[in-house]
Design an enzyme around this catalytic site. Sequence first.
Site, PDB file in Angstrom:
ATOM      1  N   HIS A   1      -5.145  -1.645 -10.300  1.00 33.46           N
ATOM      2  CA  HIS A   1      -5.596  -0.565  -9.993  1.00 33.46           C
ATOM      3  C   HIS A   1      -7.053  -0.421 -10.234  1.00 33.46           C
ATOM      4  O   HIS A   1      -7.704  -0.980 -10.470  1.00 33.46           O
ATOM      5  CB  HIS A   1      -5.193   0.336 -11.143  1.00 33.46           C
ATOM      6  CG  HIS A   1      -3.865   0.709 -11.445  1.00 33.46           C
ATOM      7  ND1 HIS A   1      -2.460   1.183 -12.723  1.00 33.46           N
ATOM      8  CD2 HIS A   1      -2.666   0.394 -10.742  1.00 33.46           C
ATOM      9  CE1 HIS A   1      -1.709   0.799 -12.261  1.00 33.46           C
ATOM     10  NE2 HIS A   1      -0.928   0.188 -10.791  1.00 33.46           N
TER      11      HIS A   1
ATOM     12  N   SER B   1     -10.402  -1.630   3.236  1.00 38.98           N
ATOM     13  CA  SER B   1      -9.993  -0.329   2.987  1.00 38.98           C
ATOM     14  C   SER B   1      -9.362   0.540   4.832  1.00 38.98           C
ATOM     15  O   SER B   1     -10.483   0.538   5.667  1.00 38.98           O
ATOM     16  CB  SER B   1      -9.733   0.763   2.134  1.00 38.98           C
ATOM     17  OG  SER B   1      -9.427  -0.284   1.081  1.00 38.98           O
TER      18      SER B   1
ATOM     19  N   HIS C   1       1.299  -0.519   1.682  1.00 41.25           N
ATOM     20  CA  HIS C   1       0.964   0.169   0.527  1.00 41.25           C
ATOM     21  C   HIS C   1      -0.271  -1.078   1.018  1.00 41.25           C
ATOM     22  O   HIS C   1      -1.503   0.131  -0.343  1.00 41.25           O
ATOM     23  CB  HIS C   1       1.861   0.461  -0.257  1.00 41.25           C
ATOM     24  CG  HIS C   1       1.840  -0.754  -1.136  1.00 41.25           C
ATOM     25  ND1 HIS C   1       2.235  -2.262  -1.009  1.00 41.25           N
ATOM     26  CD2 HIS C   1       1.327  -0.525  -2.136  1.00 41.25           C
ATOM     27  CE1 HIS C   1       1.643  -2.584  -2.342  1.00 41.25           C
ATOM     28  NE2 HIS C   1       1.550  -2.247  -3.268  1.00 41.25           N
ATOM     29  N   GLY C   2      -0.394  -2.023   1.015  1.00 45.94           N
ATOM     30  CA  GLY C   2      -2.167  -2.421   0.575  1.00 45.94           C
ATOM     31  C   GLY C   2      -1.911  -4.155   1.522  1.00 45.94           C
ATOM     32  O   GLY C   2      -1.194  -4.100   2.390  1.00 45.94           O
TER      33      GLY C   2
ATOM     34  N   GLY D   1      -1.004  -7.049   0.214  1.00 46.71           N
ATOM     35  CA  GLY D   1      -0.369  -7.850  -0.427  1.00 46.71           C
ATOM     36  C   GLY D   1      -0.291  -9.060  -0.956  1.00 46.71           C
ATOM     37  O   GLY D   1      -0.966  -9.632  -0.569  1.00 46.71           O
TER      38      GLY D   1
END
EC number: 6.5.1.8
Length: 432
Positions: A162, A338, A355-356, A358
């Site tokens: 996070h 990003s 989603h990202g 990985g």
Amino acid sequence: MQVVNVATLPGIVRASYAMPDVHWGYGFPIGGVAATDVDNDGVVSPGGVGFDISCGVRLLVGEGLDREELQPRLPAVMDRLDRAIPRGVGTAGVWRLPDRNTLQEVLTGGARFAVEQGHGVALDLERCEDGGVMTGADAAKISDRALQRGLGQIGSLGSGNHFLEVQAVDRVYDPVAAAPMGLAEGTVCVMIHTGSRGLGHQICTDHVRQMEQAMGRYGIAVPDRQLACVPVHSPDGQAYLAAMAAAANYGRANRQLLTEATRRVFADATGTPLDLLYDVSHNLAKIETHPIDGQLRSVCVHRKGATRSLPPHHHELPAELAAVGQPVLIPGTMGTASYVLAGVTGNPAFFSTAHGAGRVLSRHQAARHTSGEAIRASLAKRGIIVRGTSRRDIAEEKPEAYKDVDEVIEASHQSGLARKVARLVPLGCVKG
């Protein structure tokens, strides 16, 4: 193997999908998508959502703030964010809830309740998935242990991967889509990535245990106990979905509170307002309507480490974004780019994408041969300021622990899961 195991779930339709950032997870892979037909024995599985229920991302856009203008003030901004953003395991949040009654308002009202209490503006809700609140939440389906964990953590990042990151738009791929999103080369943005904290984790733990015991009553057998599941329409299934929705609302309120803390820092340090582009979860199960074999069916779409990606003109999109599709927010790592993508028509995976980046290394593997201080120094040489709670946390999240996010994005773009809009590069990162 996990993708194959998911394909055996009762009521699954079409296929078990793996997103470009797929890697090993609990039950479902992270980066896994599966839908079950709720009217034909379809099940819901907590392993298809994960422990961090409604973990998600929101992006704030600096109104008229350019990278070059921010640069001289960036160290001061990062110092203020370091003080303003609570983080770390068990950390208390920016909002001290007076009692459980107020917590229950959060669990049913989500970001909407936070805004009603003065933590944001009405326009924020128009830019949130589901208007910032998931219906069907019921705090009565949540254990005392979960409620206790949630009481003191609202408005905090947590730990692990996070973060809150100050970014700048490095490249625009689709100017037509970028314009209504407020994105131009050099524009300063802030990305927030967090979820439902200890409350969501406890809810998942509680309901996995309950479903392990309940499956036999429904005649369900799964190849992996981590895929514990029950029919969506069963009392156990409805109890989980009600608790999950409450955790989703907690996660959305959490990001809303962190948004306000960030806005105060930028207002004081730069005089610049921050507008919310979008907020979307990537760990959630939702009842949606999709065409299955030529008929519209009600399905339970599990997205675990997968971002919803609605196409242009979808009825759930805000009017100003309807023509371009839903903003899809995909973070990289501390030292990499990003991306903002947009939903496209014809997405085969129930309008889902990555989603990202990985993971490719476990946290232990990532920290074994690298010190957090060395990573911080390396990033500083590249002009990236990092503020973290511990050196080990920074080491665990080093860029080399993840796949190449540029390749993940290109795969999402080329496979018709979403289209590229803009690339954002990190300027400073507050790590959870």
